[in-house]
Design a protein around this motif. Structure first.
Motif, PDB file in Angstrom:
ATOM      1  N   VAL A 466      33.833  34.184  49.643  1.00  0.00           N
ATOM      2  CA  VAL A 466      34.959  34.458  49.441  1.00  0.00           C
ATOM      3  C   VAL A 466      35.264  35.893  49.124  1.00  0.00           C
ATOM      4  O   VAL A 466      36.270  36.393  49.389  1.00  0.00           O
ATOM      5  CB  VAL A 466      35.502  33.676  48.261  1.00  0.00           C
ATOM      6  CG1 VAL A 466      36.953  33.815  47.734  1.00  0.00           C
ATOM      7  CG2 VAL A 466      35.246  32.083  48.433  1.00  0.00           C
ATOM      8  N   THR A 467      34.407  36.501  48.457  1.00  0.00           N
ATOM      9  CA  THR A 467      34.112  37.831  48.011  1.00  0.00           C
ATOM     10  C   THR A 467      34.458  37.814  46.568  1.00  0.00           C
ATOM     11  O   THR A 467      35.491  37.107  46.167  1.00  0.00           O
ATOM     12  CB  THR A 467      35.095  38.801  48.426  1.00  0.00           C
ATOM     13  OG1 THR A 467      36.415  38.771  48.115  1.00  0.00           O
ATOM     14  CG2 THR A 467      34.858  38.853  50.214  1.00  0.00           C
ATOM     15  N   PRO A 468      33.693  38.536  45.811  1.00  0.00           N
ATOM     16  CA  PRO A 468      33.929  38.314  44.076  1.00  0.00           C
ATOM     17  C   PRO A 468      35.262  38.976  43.824  1.00  0.00           C
ATOM     18  O   PRO A 468      36.025  38.701  42.953  1.00  0.00           O
ATOM     19  CB  PRO A 468      32.973  39.311  43.559  1.00  0.00           C
ATOM     20  CG  PRO A 468      31.651  39.259  44.619  1.00  0.00           C
ATOM     21  CD  PRO A 468      32.537  39.127  46.151  1.00  0.00           C
ATOM     22  N   ALA A 469      36.087  39.973  44.520  1.00  0.00           N
ATOM     23  CA  ALA A 469      37.246  40.623  44.195  1.00  0.00           C
ATOM     24  C   ALA A 469      38.257  39.658  44.557  1.00  0.00           C
ATOM     25  O   ALA A 469      39.043  39.394  43.754  1.00  0.00           O
ATOM     26  CB  ALA A 469      37.437  41.703  45.154  1.00  0.00           C
ATOM     27  N   ALA A 470      38.297  38.707  45.547  1.00  0.00           N
ATOM     28  CA  ALA A 470      39.266  37.920  45.954  1.00  0.00           C
ATOM     29  C   ALA A 470      39.148  36.705  44.752  1.00  0.00           C
ATOM     30  O   ALA A 470      40.204  36.176  44.435  1.00  0.00           O
ATOM     31  CB  ALA A 470      39.299  37.239  47.352  1.00  0.00           C
ATOM     32  N   THR A 471      37.953  36.183  44.629  1.00  0.00           N
ATOM     33  CA  THR A 471      37.761  35.211  43.431  1.00  0.00           C
ATOM     34  C   THR A 471      38.120  35.647  42.330  1.00  0.00           C
ATOM     35  O   THR A 471      39.040  34.836  41.380  1.00  0.00           O
ATOM     36  CB  THR A 471      36.062  35.041  43.351  1.00  0.00           C
ATOM     37  OG1 THR A 471      35.852  34.622  44.559  1.00  0.00           O
ATOM     38  CG2 THR A 471      36.151  33.785  42.080  1.00  0.00           C
ATOM     39  N   LYS A 472      38.113  36.865  41.953  1.00  0.00           N
ATOM     40  CA  LYS A 472      38.586  37.329  40.496  1.00  0.00           C
ATOM     41  C   LYS A 472      40.170  37.477  40.654  1.00  0.00           C
ATOM     42  O   LYS A 472      40.856  37.100  39.483  1.00  0.00           O
ATOM     43  CB  LYS A 472      38.042  38.893  40.410  1.00  0.00           C
ATOM     44  CG  LYS A 472      38.749  39.651  38.826  1.00  0.00           C
ATOM     45  CD  LYS A 472      37.914  40.905  38.671  1.00  0.00           C
ATOM     46  CE  LYS A 472      38.643  41.365  37.414  1.00  0.00           C
ATOM     47  NZ  LYS A 472      37.917  42.795  36.907  1.00  0.00           N
TER      48      LYS A 472
END
Length: 746
Positions: A466-472
């Motif tokens: 997902v990518t950590p940025a999108a998850t955040k």
């Protein structure tokens, strides 16, 4: 023609000269000065009339001050504040001279020379009032004393003008010592303390006569913003600001010759003691009052406003559900603890928040064993990690972003991942290879089963997909606070900070099909002069209904056949997730029914200084995980709060099953599928599949075949080359020693 032109020109010049002369005669310097002085005289006359007209009023009568009433949502009384105020008048002679001077240095350096007013500051205050900026401006100590002792806090022009006139009269009729004594005895310092004696006791546990210059400078600094500058509850910004204000006060004392440079260098910032709650705040009462007071601050009803008394504050708390929550914690936890004879039991702190998932009303809250014994509210504290209760948000982010695996498969409940423990993630610039609980490897496993068993390696790879940025971004939209929340793969294990209050809002939003729910505890605030009803927060759609409902479907499996089985009962439909943070310092269960969302957590806190410690050994039960005490408390409370049960069902729509690649050969049979590392578990029952959860509505998609029977050929290899651990992490969990048992895995 030449003479005629000359005559005409001469005539025009004469007219211009006459006109100019008329203007000059009209605006001569004498007339301008006369007009100016006339206006000045008129102003002086008006001020003189005001001075003669406005008398020095009688002091505010404490006998007229009313108590504040805090009541449950049904109108029954929860608590009353004291009649009167926490104040004890002391003579100025009882306050050390250097402490007296700290107030002058902090608030009004010209106090001993001025006439009681600051025209520049007062003008600024009037302009701010006219422009709608409220109570702003630089008043003298005399003006502040007049406002506190004779007038009100109303930010009006008339009050400001009266303050100006009365201050001049008071300065003429009272000595500077009298004025200073009146000021420091009437000012509000926070913590319910009015006056320097009460403040000395509240912040340092000593009498005003025993204060030193550093302590005096802190109390003087508090007056600018008592709530913001209280060290025990201040944010990092508030702490920085009050330290700056403290240093500014001492700097002024040096400049005024009241403190030498050498003495200033010896001063250390005097951190105050922890607050002591007022009488009558025992049990859960103090936690509830504290929570509503914080919300009142946000609604513009300050501590100073509340100190004036006469308010009735109605909470959203349901009295019966509040009593049920307290009963459930007592029966399922406290009755099994030996706080006096067991060192581990003495460290256990419980917190819980229960929310209406349609409105955000906080219906019940548990802040700790007793507000008088443990001041920190365990329901709202944000210093512990929510652990694996964050994993559903990783799935929500994957669904919301239509993310795909490394092999290009759309992520859903049936998507198959490699559940091998310590498997290095693929596709990340930051190496990460988390250990599963008990270092167990699962081999190929569906997202649904990975959620049931809280498989770290699966969600570590998912957050990379997902990518950590999108998850955040998704997590913040759902309500997770941005506290210690780096964009790294390790946050998939819930390594940020959050409270049960925060997570109750997050899970209530999932319960509410993705429409944002913000918990609130204030229902109304009524006074004889005004009534405040908090504006309901906008319930915007922060994630799609399909994403939220898919997560709910996954979480029903956790309760039915996963780590949250202790919360399962036939009396209601439920969805939830367990969580245990690194080194077993906190244990969580976050869950919901269609009608109620509740988050319960245990925190390991040393009785000496509040240091975080392990919960392992709580009530002699080994590791205190989220599926133990928290899930049992949750189940007992939910059953009682729902009146013995409920027939309500989750209305789930468009549940996303995801994509599963076809088997490489048709000859494979289920008996050949488990990897050598996989062991039989109770979760292999047919009821584990999301399609068979009884809570799913008929509108959900039809179930496919059981996902574990499809071995994907394209899963990244489990024998990946060894990678160094992510910075700050070990082969186990973030900050955990190898062989730690995977304490974040549940």
């Amino acid at each position: 023609m030449g003479r005629a032109d000359a005559r005409r020109a001469q005539a025009r010049g004469s007219r211009r000269a006459a006109k100019s002369g008329g203007i000059r005669r009209l605006f001569t310097w004498k007339k301008l000065l006369g007009t100016f002085f006339g206006i000045v005289l008129l102003g002086m006359g008006a001020f003189l009339a005001l001075y003669l007209y406005v008398p020095v009023p009688a002091p505010n009568a404490l006998a007229e001050r009313q108590s504040n009433v805090y009541q449950y949502s049904d109108g029954t009384v929860l608590a009353r504040s004291n009649n009167g105020v926490n104040r004890q008048i002391v003579d100025l002679a009882q306050v050390p001279t250097e402490v007296q001077r700290t107030f002058v240095a902090a608030e009004n350096k010209t106090f001993y020379e001025d006439d009681g007013i600051d025209l520049k500051g007062t003008t600024r205050g009037l302009i701010n009032t006219l422009s709608g900026k409220g109570k702003q401006g630089g008043s003298t100590i005399t003006q502040q004393y007049v406002k506190n002792y004779y007038l009100t806090q109303d930010p009006t022009i008339s009050r400001k003008l009266r303050e100006l006139v009365i201050s001049l009269k008071v300065d003429q009729n009272q000595s500077k010592a009298q004025i200073l004594a009146g000021y420091i005895n009437t000012a509000y310092y926070g913590r319910g303390a009015s006056g320097i004696q009460a403040a000395s006791q509240a912040y340092y546990g000593i009498d005003a006569k025993d204060l030193n210059v550093s302590q005096g400078a802190y109390l003087a600094s508090l007056l600018q913003a008592p709530s913001q500058y209280d060290w025990a509850t201040a944010t990092d910004t508030g702490k920085r600001l009050v330290k700056d204000r403290w240093a500014y006060t001492l700097k002024n004392m040096v400049e005024m010759g009241w403190l030498s440079e050498a003495e200033r260098a010896e001063q250390k910032f005097p951190v105050p003691q922890k607050p002591k709650p007022a009488q009558g705040m025992e049990g859960q009462t103090g936690y509830l009052v504290e929570a509503v007071n914080k919300e009142l601050d946000k609604q513009g009803i300050s501590a100073e406003d509340r100190e004036a008394g006469g308010w009735t504050f109605t909470l959203t708390i349901d009295k019966k559900r509040q009593q049920q929550l307290e009963k459930s914690v007592d029966e399922e936890l406290e009755s099994q603890l030996d706080r006096d004879g067991n060192k581990v039991d003495a460290t256990v702190q419980a917190g819980a928040t229960s929310v209406d998932p349609k409105t955000g009303k906080v219906l019940a809250m548990y802040g700790g064993e007793d507000y008088v014994k443990h001041y920190v509210n365990n329901a709202t504290r944000q210093d512990y990690q929510p652990a694996s209760t964050f994993k559903p948000l990783v799935l929500a982010a994957a669904l919301e972003n239509e993310s795909k695996t490394q092999d290009g498969n759309l992520i859903g409940l049936n998507t198959v991942y490699d559940g091998t423990s310590k498997r290095p993630v693929v596709g990340s610039d930051t190496p990460f290879k988390p250990q599963n609980e008990d270092d167990r490897s699962y081999g190929p496993i569906s997202v649904q089963k990975a959620m049931n068993n809280s498989v770290n390696s699966v969600f570590a790879q998912m957050i990379v997909d997902v990518t950590p940025a999108a998850t955040k971004r998704t997590a913040l939209a759902l309500g997770v606070p941005d506290k210690n929340f780096p964009e790294r793969p390790a946050v998939t294990l819930g390594t940020m900070n959050a409270s049960t209050w925060d997570m109750a809002g997050v899970y209530a939003t999932l319960d509410n099909h993705g429409r944002k729910i913000t918990p609130h505890i204030l229902q109304s605030a009524e006074h004889r002069d005004r009534t405040v009803k908090p504006q309901a927060p906008r319930k915007e759609q922060v994630i799609s209904r399909a994403s939220a409902d898919t997560v709910t479907s996954a979480l029903t499996g956790v309760v039915e056949s996963g780590s949250g089985r202790a919360a399962n009962t036939s009396a209601y439909r439920a969805a939830g997730k367990t969580g245990t943070s690194e080194e077993n310092k906190s244990a969580w269960f976050a869950g919901y029914t269609p009608e109620l969302t509740t988050v319960v957590a245990l925190f390991g806190e040393s009785p000496k200084g509040g240091r975080q410690v392990s919960l392992t050994g709580t009530a002699n039960s080994g590791r205190a995980n989220g599926g133990g005490f928290p899930a049992r408390i949750w189940a007992d409370y939910t059953l009682g709060a729902l009146g013995g049960g409920s027939d309500a069902k989750f209305d789930l729509q468009d549940v996303e099953r995801g994509e599963v690649p076809p088997p490489p050969t048709p000859s494979k049979t289920p008996s050949e599928e488990p990897t050598p590392s996989e062991e039989p578990t109770p979760s292999k029952s047919p009821s584990e599949t999301p399609s068979e959860t009884p809570s799913e509505s008929p509108s959900s998609s039809p179930p496919p075949s059981a996902p574990p029977t499809i071995p994907p050929p394209t899963i990244p290899p489990t024998k990946s080359p060894e990678l160094p651990p992510e910075p700050g992490e070990s082969d186990g969990q973030p900050g955990e020693r190898p062989g730690g048992g995977g304490l974040l895995g549940e």
